[in-house]
Write a protein that holds these residues in place. Sequence first.
Motif, short mmCIF file in Angstrom:
data_model
loop_
_atom_site.label_atom_id
_atom_site.label_comp_id
_atom_site.label_asym_id
_atom_site.label_seq_id
_atom_site.Cartn_x
_atom_site.Cartn_y
_atom_site.Cartn_z
N GLY A 167 0.83 -1.21 0.00
CA GLY A 167 0.00 0.00 0.00
C GLY A 167 0.85 1.26 0.00
N ILE A 168 1.94 1.25 0.79
CA ILE A 168 2.85 2.39 0.84
C ILE A 168 3.51 2.60 -0.53
CG2 ILE A 168 5.09 3.17 1.77
CD1 ILE A 168 4.20 1.96 4.48
N ALA A 169 4.02 1.52 -1.12
CA ALA A 169 4.70 1.62 -2.43
C ALA A 169 3.74 2.11 -3.51
CB ALA A 169 5.29 0.27 -2.81
N PHE A 170 2.56 1.50 -3.58
CA PHE A 170 1.61 1.82 -4.65
C PHE A 170 1.08 3.25 -4.52
CE2 PHE A 170 0.37 -2.97 -4.96
CZ PHE A 170 1.61 -3.25 -5.52
N SER A 171 0.83 3.69 -3.27
CA SER A 171 0.31 5.06 -3.11
C SER A 171 1.41 6.10 -3.32
CB SER A 171 -0.37 5.23 -1.75
OG SER A 171 0.42 4.73 -0.71
N ALA A 172 2.67 5.74 -3.06
CA ALA A 172 3.79 6.65 -3.37
C ALA A 172 3.89 6.85 -4.88
CB ALA A 172 5.09 6.10 -2.82
N ASN A 173 3.73 5.75 -5.64
CA ASN A 173 3.78 5.84 -7.11
C ASN A 173 2.61 6.66 -7.65
OD1 ASN A 173 6.03 4.16 -7.14
ND2 ASN A 173 4.85 2.30 -7.43
N ALA A 174 1.39 6.31 -7.21
CA ALA A 174 0.18 6.96 -7.75
C ALA A 174 0.02 8.39 -7.23
CB ALA A 174 -1.06 6.14 -7.40
#
Length: 467
Positions: A167-174
């Motif tokens: 969740g942290i990785a994906f929301s940092a990207n998006a």
Amino acid sequence: MLGPLAFLALVNLPIELVSPKGDHVIAVAVWMLIWWITEAVSISVTALLPLLLFPLLKILPIAEVGANYGSPIVFLFFGGFVMALALEKVNLHRRIALNIIKLTGTTPNRVILGFMIATASLSMWISNTASTVVMLPIALSVISLLINDEDGFTKNDKNFALSVMLGIAFSANAGGIATVIGTPPNSVLIGLLENEYNTEISFLKWMTLGLPFSTIMIAISYLVLVKWMFPNRDLKFNASKEVIQQELKKLGPTSRKEKMVLGKFAITVFLRIIRTLINSIFPTLGLSDTMISIFAAISLFAVPYNIKNGDFIITWKDTSKLAWGILILFGGGLALAKGMSVSGIVDLVASTIAQSEISIVFTAFLLILLMLFMTELMSNVALVAVLAPVVAGIAIGLNIPILYLLIPVTMASSCAFMLPMATPPNAIVFASGYVKVPEMARVGVILNLIAVALLVLVFQFVVPLLF
């Protein structure tokens, strides 16, 4: 050796592919592409090649090539980097993140949502790498509570840990997609549009498209993680609230420095939002996002928070932490785009596409798919630098406004959810030890395909409405 050898082979080809100048630009682009994909040398060093090769090959004089490295977009991002430095130096980014998590609640799924919202909120204004680095230790503290509780590290606990990390990785990207300065590919596109096509997209205009897309993508990522792929049913723990409180307690009360940085940050965002209104009231002012960005940077260096002692929020010494390489990368990308334009490559692509009978929607789908899955393997900034001028040529050939195609294709470059090497946030959470490659790939491929579908809808319905 492969980069320079391929370059020499193309420069000395006995046949003409486009034109003498065009063939030379292709040779330089291939050399840059090989070094960007393999990262045989730093991607920022690769971005310096046009400065050397374009004047030698008589593609462009060095003054014209060098101008790209000093483009207003480079300074827009410089100002953004200085603001991010200030936020990080006074620990304001950490306080903001902790307070967002505290607000969302402490049930397992709400904790995951809190981490995702906090990471995305930071990623809009500071680099996705920095926002992930801030969130990781807090997430690890919460996960350690589950490992050390009475029932040990159960399957539910493991699913929670996976959801938090991914969740942290994906929301940092998006999250970075939401603003012009949130992620470098956005700025490469804005620079290309201003340099080559005299087209300006304001900070606010980008946000009207980027923020809703970013929000939808994060919401979908959250639902896919907690409701489908890694559900943590019946998981209960209240100690996470204590962890957040302890972390906030460590920071102490909000300092004068933090309040000052927060004030300047708020003024900068406010000025960017009302910039077009200011320019309509004072037409001769010509206020730009870059000017606002530089104003904010200068104020952080020049206005002391303690006049008596002459203490400033940041000093020039702090800029040793600045991502100078990314600024050079912008310049290299813009120089390459200029070379493609003046050598007739973009015109050739446009005329070739114009003569074909390919469906416009299918072309958009293929370009978005190509960009999104290629960015899993190479730097998204480098990829946008190479492909954006070509995509502009395709749009001209299809007889549609270039923005319609360029915006969704550029946004696709920030939607790499599948592999650890795709983006720094993916790599950072993978290094935590709680995520395995097959687990990231399994969720990532689903989110990648959802992102492609969403971006095709953006191309078809949203961009024509806004632009």
